[in-house]
Design an enzyme around this catalytic site. Structure first.
Site, PDB file in Angstrom:
ATOM      1  CD  GLU A 182     -67.431 -67.734 -82.968  1.00  0.00           C
ATOM      2  OE1 GLU A 182     -67.386 -68.865 -82.462  1.00  0.00           O
ATOM      3  OE2 GLU A 182     -66.727 -67.396 -83.924  1.00  0.00           O
ATOM      4  CE  LYS A 200     -64.020 -67.787 -81.565  1.00  0.00           C
ATOM      5  NZ  LYS A 200     -63.229 -68.999 -81.571  1.00  0.00           N
TER       6      LYS A 200
HETATM    7  P1  13P Z   1     -61.070 -67.527 -86.631  1.00  0.00           P
HETATM    8  O1  13P Z   1     -60.143 -66.984 -85.600  1.00  0.00           O
HETATM    9  O2  13P Z   1     -60.379 -68.271 -87.726  1.00  0.00           O
HETATM   10  O3  13P Z   1     -62.048 -66.497 -87.133  1.00  0.00           O
HETATM   11  O4  13P Z   1     -61.903 -68.660 -85.896  1.00  0.00           O
HETATM   12  C1  13P Z   1     -62.838 -68.337 -84.990  1.00  0.00           C
HETATM   13  C2  13P Z   1     -63.694 -69.482 -84.629  1.00  0.00           C
HETATM   14  O5  13P Z   1     -64.875 -69.311 -84.398  1.00  0.00           O
HETATM   15  C3  13P Z   1     -63.130 -70.806 -84.473  1.00  0.00           C
HETATM   16  O6  13P Z   1     -63.713 -71.392 -83.337  1.00  0.00           O
END
Ligand code: 13P
Length: 421
Positions: free
Chosen positions: A245, A287
């Site tokens: 991510e 992500k």
């Molecule tokens: P959000 O959708 O609130 O940005 O959260 C992303 C996240 O990394 C939670 O695991």
């Protein structure tokens, strides 16, 4: 003064016989050429010895392959998370992060209140219709429902794959312009092994990246890429699918073009590092942020513009071997996150991955507002969750009709500067 000390080197040589000098120089040159050729030949012969050639090749490209069975397991998990019309529910807020939300509904930040809220989510009827996986926070892995069923057992019964946030949050990147680095690598192998034993099948690690006048710096980009690659490789060594991510933040007043370029550069660095660390891409998920203008940018973009910028950045930066991309919502409203995902899936052209959601705030804002910390609102709050999971399930197929999911906090912003999970 002696005459000789005043002579230039050229004048001094004038005294030598010119022919002798020429012969001497030719001899020296010939000697130099012969010795250079001999050295090169010797080196060539030496390096072509079979043993040595193997070693020198290994130095650049040799690696031990991930066990084939492990490859299969990771690939199967990643593909199961990407089940058609489904996405990920991210409920991995830290105790500090969820504490703020509990405070907003007048509740104390106790272990039991955190557990009660998460039980509300996991016991939502038909949750699995559009949710394939859930990201948990450490303590949630060990918590149980009121009737004593471990959350992980409950999720498994529902065919929802449990996963775990493993980064240990951010800290300042020293001597940078307000940039951050992520912590948690030191004991990661041990923690992954323990989570796997508890039944988790994937992990997530978030690295926020800030856009500013001079940021992200090359140092911050390389740091992000290396950390994500080390994390991914450690996860795979323990049998967990790493969700990678890199989160290019909404904070700032940059336009969409800048956000796109930064996203492209970050993705390119991340996948170079993942490859350098021999991460098995088919057993990973990405992500990322969607490509949007910064929160403070006066020029707003339409969902279609966001979709095109996002798809372009992904095509330029993410290898086709990656099976799927599950976006974070990053502070967008619930409805924006759904509409943008829908448009991203509708863009015509190459699309080698499944494109779905892994939302925290954009799935929970209406739930929090409706629940308001009261048991009598539990069923209504669960219905809010279902509305958003259904809308995003449709959006992951490009089938969402704008405005058809009317939720309690659908149009309210979820943005807050320097948001911490
Ligand atoms: P959000 O959708 O609130 O940005 O959260 C992303 C996240 O990394 C939670 O695991």
């Amino acid at each position: 003064m002696e005459q000789s000390t005043l002579m230039s080197p050229g004048q001094a040589l004038m005294g030598m016989d010119a022919k002798d000098r020429l012969v001497e120089e030719i001899l020296l040159l010939a000697l130099f050429l012969v010795s250079t050729a001999a050295n090169s030949l010797a080196l060539l012969v030496f390096c072509r010895r079979p043993g040595l050639r193997t070693i020198s090749n290994r130095m650049t490209t040799y690696f031990s392959r991930l066990d084939v069975q492990l490859q299969e397991e990771l690939k199967k998990t990643a593909e199961a998370i990407l089940a058609s019309g489904k996405g990920i529910l991210a409920v991995d807020e830290t105790n500090e992060g969820i504490g703020k939300l509990l405070k907003n509904v007048g509740l104390e930040n106790t272990e039991n209140n955190r557990r009660r809220y998460r039980e509300l989510l996991f016991t939502t009827p038909d949750l699995a219709e559009h949710i394939s996986a859930v990201i948990l926070y450490d303590e949630t892995v060990y918590q149980k429902t009121d009737d004593g069923t471990p959350f992980i057992e409950l999720l498994n019964k529902l065919n929802i794959i449990p996963g775990i946030k493993v980064d240990k949050d951010v800290t300042a990147l020293f001597l940078s312009e307000d940039e951050m680095t992520t912590q948690g690598l030191d004991d990661l192998g041990k923690r992954c092994a323990a989570y796997k034993k508890q039944g988790c099948r994937f992990a997530k690690w978030r690295c926020p990246v800030k856009i500013g006048l001079n940021t992200p710096s090359v140092r911050a980009i390389n740091d992000t890429a290396t950390i994500l690659a080390r994390y991914a490789s450690i996860c795979q060594s323990e049998g967990l699918v790493p969700i990678v991510e890199p989160d290019v933040l909404l904070d700032g007043d940059h336009d969409i073009e800048r956000a796109q370029k930064v996203t492209e550069v970050v993705l390119a660095a991340v996948y170079k590092a993942l490859n350098d660390h021999h991460v098995f891409l088919e057993g990973t998920l990405l992500k990322p942020n969607m490509v949007t203008p910064g929160q403070g940018c006066t020029k707003k973009s339409t969902p279609k513009e966001i979709a095109i910028a996002t798809r372009t950045a992904l095509l330029r930066g993410v290898p086709a071997a990656v099976p799927g991309i599950a976006f974070l919502s990053g502070g967008q409203t619930e409805e924006e996150a759904t509409l943008n995902l829908n448009e991203i899936n509708k863009v015509q052209g190459k699309k080698p991955w499944i494109l779905t959601f892994s939302y925290g705030r954009a799935l929970q804002a209406s739930v929090w507002q409706t629940w308001a910390g009261k048991d009598e609102n539990l069923v209504k709050a669960q219905k809010e969750l279902l509305k958003r999971t259904k809308a995003n399930g449709l959006a992951s197929l490009g089938n969402y009709e704008a405005g058809t999911a009317i939720s309690a906090a659908g149009d309210e912003t979820n943005y807050s500067a320097n948001y911490k999970y």
